[in-house]
Enzyme design. Structure first.
Site, PDB file in Angstrom:
ATOM      1  N   ASP A  40       0.866  -1.168   0.000  1.00 61.95           N
ATOM      2  CA  ASP A  40       0.000   0.000   0.000  1.00 61.95           C
ATOM      3  C   ASP A  40       0.907   1.224   0.000  1.00 61.95           C
ATOM      4  OD1 ASP A  40      -2.450   1.480   0.256  1.00 61.95           O
ATOM      5  OD2 ASP A  40      -1.991   1.726   2.381  1.00 61.95           O
ATOM      6  N   ASP A  72      -0.085   4.987   0.846  1.00 56.82           N
ATOM      7  CA  ASP A  72      -0.308   5.942   1.937  1.00 56.82           C
ATOM      8  C   ASP A  72      -0.477   5.193   3.260  1.00 56.82           C
ATOM      9  OD1 ASP A  72      -0.414   7.479  -0.335  1.00 56.82           O
ATOM     10  OD2 ASP A  72      -2.537   7.972  -0.158  1.00 56.82           O
TER      11      ASP A  72
END
Length: 172
Positions: free
Chosen positions: A13, A15
């Site tokens: 991922d 953020d």
């Protein structure tokens, strides 16, 4: 697509994992690596993983920034990681959201928007990946659910040093 045997991937991922989640990061001042991010990507590559960023980007759908701005930010992130030897093989993004201000980004439950597994499944097809041997590192329950739905082992990152977390995962 390659003719080689399928390879495992490390889905990351963006953020909250590779960079702090500063609330829809998209400006140059938001481009700050999480401690240990470069080392984490280097370790995953050294362990034989294809490294793939999978990121929901509802800021595009919400009209906060354009897809072009998001692509530029992602390119800058990949380049910053590469400066320290952290090579990212591919980036997949989902700009769709049920509350999009622009109709073209409005979708009630887009297959690519985590917790749906669409980005992981597309990457698997595009890059000839072995999902059962792959892993996902995310900071949200939606990341873990996308991993589960794709048949990938999910690992939660709750802050701190990403390089240390990856060492724990690889040594488990």
């Amino acid at each position: 697509m390659t003719d080689d045997a399928p390879r495992p991937a490390a889905f990351l991922d963006r953020d909250g994992v590779l960079i702090p989640d500063s609330g829809y990061p998209h400006r140059p001042e938001h481009l700050v690596l999480t401690p240990g991010a470069t080392e984490a990507v280097r370790a995953l590559k050294a362990a034989g993983y294809v490294t793939v960023i999978v990121t929901n980007q509802s800021g595009v759908a919400r009209g906060m920034f354009s897809e072009a701005v998001m692509h530029g930010f992602n390119r800058d992130l990949v380049a910053l990681l590469a400066q320290g030897g952290g090579i990212i093989d591919a980036v997949y993004h989902c700009p769709f959201h049920k509350e999009a201000v622009e109709a073209r980004y409005r979708h009630p439950d887009h297959p690519d928007r985590k917790p749906n597994p669409g980005m992981l499944l597309r990457a698997a097809r595009d890059l000839n990946l072995d999902l059962p041997r792959s892993l996902m590192i995310g900071d949200q329950p939606s990341d873990m659910e996308a991993a589960r739905r794709a048949g990938v082992n999910g690992h939660r990152f709750e802050g701190g040093d990403l390089g240390e977390r990856v060492r724990q995962i690889l040594n488990a």
